[in-house]
Design an enzyme around this catalytic site. Sequence first.
Site, short mmCIF file in Angstrom:
data_model
loop_
_atom_site.label_atom_id
_atom_site.label_comp_id
_atom_site.label_asym_id
_atom_site.label_seq_id
_atom_site.Cartn_x
_atom_site.Cartn_y
_atom_site.Cartn_z
N LYS A 9 -2.94 41.32 32.83
CA LYS A 9 -3.69 40.13 32.42
C LYS A 9 -5.07 40.10 33.08
CE LYS A 9 0.43 37.36 31.41
NZ LYS A 9 1.07 36.00 31.52
N TYR A 49 0.54 34.34 21.56
CA TYR A 49 1.34 33.29 22.23
C TYR A 49 1.71 32.15 21.28
CZ TYR A 49 1.11 35.27 26.96
OH TYR A 49 1.27 36.05 28.08
N ASN A 112 -0.75 35.10 36.28
CA ASN A 112 0.42 35.77 36.87
C ASN A 112 0.43 37.29 36.62
OD1 ASN A 112 1.21 35.68 34.22
ND2 ASN A 112 3.07 34.50 34.57
N HIS A 115 2.30 40.63 31.83
CA HIS A 115 3.23 40.17 30.79
C HIS A 115 4.26 41.24 30.54
CE1 HIS A 115 4.81 39.10 26.79
NE2 HIS A 115 4.60 40.37 26.49
N GLU A 126 5.55 43.01 19.42
CA GLU A 126 4.35 42.99 20.27
C GLU A 126 3.67 44.37 20.30
OE1 GLU A 126 6.03 39.47 23.23
OE2 GLU A 126 5.63 41.46 24.03
P1 ATP Z 1 4.83 36.37 29.75
O1 ATP Z 1 5.24 36.04 28.33
O2 ATP Z 1 3.33 36.24 29.96
O3 ATP Z 1 5.38 37.69 30.18
P2 ATP Z 1 6.97 34.83 30.77
O4 ATP Z 1 7.75 35.44 29.65
O5 ATP Z 1 7.47 35.03 32.16
O6 ATP Z 1 5.46 35.33 30.74
P3 ATP Z 1 6.61 32.52 29.13
O7 ATP Z 1 7.55 31.37 29.16
O8 ATP Z 1 6.64 33.45 27.96
O9 ATP Z 1 6.76 33.30 30.51
O10 ATP Z 1 5.15 31.91 29.27
C1 ATP Z 1 4.00 32.66 28.88
C2 ATP Z 1 2.91 32.42 29.90
O11 ATP Z 1 2.49 31.07 29.81
C3 ATP Z 1 3.35 32.62 31.35
O12 ATP Z 1 3.19 33.94 31.77
C4 ATP Z 1 2.41 31.69 32.09
O13 ATP Z 1 1.18 32.33 32.37
C5 ATP Z 1 2.17 30.58 31.10
N1 ATP Z 1 3.03 29.43 31.39
C6 ATP Z 1 4.36 29.34 31.20
N2 ATP Z 1 4.84 28.14 31.57
C7 ATP Z 1 3.75 27.44 32.01
C8 ATP Z 1 3.55 26.13 32.54
N3 ATP Z 1 4.58 25.28 32.69
N4 ATP Z 1 2.29 25.79 32.89
C9 ATP Z 1 1.25 26.64 32.75
N5 ATP Z 1 1.37 27.88 32.26
C10 ATP Z 1 2.60 28.28 31.90
MG MG Z 2 7.09 35.43 27.64
#
Ligand code: ATP
Ligand code: MG
Length: 132
Positions: A9, A49, A112, A115, A126
């Site tokens: 990211k 997303y 974070n 991904h 994806e």
């Molecule tokens: P990713 O899809 O990026 O690998 P993930 O699968 O661990 O992450 P998801 O639930 O898919 O988590 O959320 C996608 C992204 O949205 C997260 O990586 C994070 O950066 C952001 N995100 C998720 N939950 C929150 C929240 N409550 N507040 C702010 N940002 C969030």
């Molecule tokens: Mg995710």
Amino acid sequence: MNKTLMIMKPDAVKRQDFAYILSRVKSAGFTVRQMRMLQLSDEKAKAFYEVHSERPFYNDLVKFMTSGPVVVVWLERENAVDAFRELIGATNPADAAVGTIRNDIAESLEANSTHGSDSDENAEKELNFFFG
Ligand code: ATP
Ligand code: MG
């Protein structure tokens, strides 16, 4: 062999953390099949997303993901999806286990660093989204 999509990211790219991340990926037994740095457009980040479009953090997430270049990486390994999500750790770095990539280098829930696809079906979608 199974596949998964990793994205380094914008926060990870800004810090130039490529070598650290790829070394962790190699140590965990993954093979890199394709890799590319690109700048996500607003449209493309929104589409990627889309599943989170109703969530309150959606606009900020899109803004973050378009704040600088990302690196998209096609990874292969046995049990790739679960193994990679284990390697990166919980979404929120504050909850990510010691030794995971997010625990080591991620800045915040939003920034974070990495991904990982969350199912074989989504990995397929994806990878197709970025690599055709
Ligand atoms: P990713 O899809 O990026 O690998 P993930 O699968 O661990 O992450 P998801 O639930 O898919 O988590 O959320 C996608 C992204 O949205 C997260 O990586 C994070 O950066 C952001 N995100 C998720 N939950 C929150 C929240 N409550 N507040 C702010 N940002 C969030
Ligand atoms: Mg995710």
